[in-house]
Motif scaffolding. Structure first.
Motif, PDB file in Angstrom:
ATOM      1  N   ALA A 149      16.850  23.584 -59.487  1.00 19.29           N
ATOM      2  CA  ALA A 149      17.446  24.893 -59.761  1.00 19.29           C
ATOM      3  C   ALA A 149      18.056  25.493 -58.498  1.00 19.29           C
ATOM      4  CB  ALA A 149      16.388  25.836 -60.335  1.00 19.29           C
ATOM      5  N   VAL A 206      13.415  31.291 -62.109  1.00 24.55           N
ATOM      6  CA  VAL A 206      13.652  29.902 -61.725  1.00 24.55           C
ATOM      7  C   VAL A 206      12.438  29.081 -62.142  1.00 24.55           C
ATOM      8  CG1 VAL A 206      13.933  28.309 -59.783  1.00 24.55           C
ATOM      9  CG2 VAL A 206      15.095  30.527 -59.757  1.00 24.55           C
ATOM     10  N   SER A 260      12.065  23.338 -59.349  1.00 23.28           N
ATOM     11  CA  SER A 260      12.562  24.432 -58.516  1.00 23.28           C
ATOM     12  C   SER A 260      13.675  23.954 -57.584  1.00 23.28           C
ATOM     13  CB  SER A 260      11.417  25.055 -57.714  1.00 23.28           C
ATOM     14  OG  SER A 260      10.640  24.072 -57.068  1.00 23.28           O
ATOM     15  N   TRP A 291      17.144  36.041 -58.164  1.00 24.19           N
ATOM     16  CA  TRP A 291      16.364  34.993 -58.807  1.00 24.19           C
ATOM     17  C   TRP A 291      14.950  35.002 -58.235  1.00 24.19           C
ATOM     18  CZ3 TRP A 291      19.324  31.561 -62.030  1.00 24.19           C
ATOM     19  CH2 TRP A 291      20.718  31.685 -61.903  1.00 24.19           C
ATOM     20  N   TYR A 296      24.988  26.809 -61.535  1.00 22.79           N
ATOM     21  CA  TYR A 296      23.917  27.074 -62.473  1.00 22.79           C
ATOM     22  C   TYR A 296      24.490  27.432 -63.842  1.00 22.79           C
ATOM     23  CZ  TYR A 296      25.335  31.521 -60.534  1.00 22.79           C
ATOM     24  OH  TYR A 296      26.091  32.563 -60.069  1.00 22.79           O
ATOM     25  N   ALA A 337      11.106  32.655 -58.221  1.00 18.39           N
ATOM     26  CA  ALA A 337      10.327  31.478 -58.601  1.00 18.39           C
ATOM     27  C   ALA A 337       8.878  31.685 -58.176  1.00 18.39           C
ATOM     28  CB  ALA A 337      10.897  30.224 -57.936  1.00 18.39           C
TER      29      ALA A 337
END
Length: 348
Positions: A338, A317, A335, A281, A347, A283
């Motif tokens: 998440a 994300v 964030s 993932w 999730y 972000a």
């Protein structure tokens, strides 16, 4: 032509960094703390149990765990009493024993840099190495009962002194871990891991992977030690330069989820290049200054592709309201919501 242009940009970046920071970096370059913990020589010479103790440098965390499983509680406590710095940093040793050993080591330390870590005896200090700028790890939640365990890996300018500073709280490993654990709650645990030598500032150390390579070895052994002690890590969250550490460690990490935030790159071209079975993932807040760092790698400088770019292949994300480079774990942000779902395995 595009590759040629990227090369020119990278060369320009290299020249700028070297010429503009060489004098500054000379006084700020960091030497990675590696090798076994302080006190290892005395530990190796200890034969009071009538047998050799596991070697902190050569024996695997699984071998360490098997050794401690064969000891009585009194024997374990005696080792922690005689060798607190070794037991407190010995990957594979029982976590409760490590807490007690590190509490003793911190209490015995006369270095004012670490006094704040010793004030509260209830803190679960999972690692404490006073060498260099100091390294520390702290657990939030009960590792013995947690069904899901997350580890936070920080970036530059983090050491034992800044581990839980009161300014820029969500840019510290302790602040990030506390914020995440406040959301995930019972049945989970979060570990703030400042267990490697981080770069200071934005000099050559931050542009190179040398410290990250040493850190990746320590991170892998740390998580292997938790698994051997009965607490496998399920998610690893890697901030800024910490994502370089995680990228290099990725093939050897056994977590289900690998999350990078504010990343300068992972020393990989894409997810497949990480050679990991974990879900990856990424972000990146639009206002994060990390977006101004060229995502290239040349002559050992730079960390490669942007993990938050579509071509990298990571799951994105949402982080539109994270407010800069150190706001990803701030309460109320997309964030953090998440990250909580990832940490809990909930999730969509």
């Amino acid at each position: 032509m595009r590759r040629y242009a990227r090369t020119l940009v990278t060369v320009a970046l290299t020249v700028t960094v070297v010429s503009g920071t060489a004098g500054w970096v000379a006084g700020n370059a960091q030497q990675a703390v590696t090798g076994p913990p302080p006190g290892t020589a005395s530990w190796r010479a200890d034969h009071t149990l009538g047998r050799e103790l596991p070697d902190p440098e050569r024996d695997s965390p699984a071998a360490v765990a098997r050794f401690f499983a064969g000891l009585t509680d009194a024997e374990q406590q005696a080792l922690a009493l005689r060798h607190p710095l070794v037991v407190g940093n010995l990957d594979g040793a029982p976590v409760e024993l490590r807490y007690r050993a590190n509490a003793r080591a911190l209490k015995a330390s006369h270095d004012p840099r670490y006094a704040h870590l010793a004030k509260d005896p209830a803190r679960r200090i999972l690692a404490f190495d006073p060498r260099g700028r100091g390294q520390v790890a702290e657990a939030f939640g009960d590792l013995a009962t947690a069904g899901r365990v997350s580890v936070i890996v920080p970036g530059s300018d983090i050491d034992a002194g800044t581990f839980d500073r009161t300014t820029d709280v969500y840019g510290t490993p302790a602040g990030m871990a506390r914020s995440l654990y406040a959301r995930t709650g019972p049945g989970t645990a979060v570990i703030a891991w400042a267990g490697y030598t981080t770069p200071v500032g934005l000099g050559l150390d931050a542009a190179r992977g040398t410290l990250a390579e040493a850190g990746s070895v320590r991170l892998t052994r740390f998580t292997d030690g938790l698994a051997a002690a009965g607490t496998p890590v399920t998610a690893v969250f890697c901030h800024s330069y910490g994502s370089v550490v995680c990228g290099l460690a990725a093939p050897r990490l056994h977590a289900a989820d690998l999350v990078v935030l504010g990343s300068p790159g992972m020393r990989a071209d894409d997810v497949a290049d990480l050679r990991t079975g974990a879900r990856v993932w990424a972000a990146k807040d639009p206002g994060d200054w990390i977006a101004n760092v060229p995502h290239v790698e040349f002559a050992g400088l730079g960390h490669g592709a942007d993990p938050a770019s579509p071509g990298f292949g990571a799951r994105r994300v949402p982080a539109g309201d994270a407010e800069g480079h150190t706001g990803y774990f701030a309460p109320g942000t997309e964030s953090l919501r998440a990250f909580t779902a990832i940490a809990k395995g909930a999730y969509a």
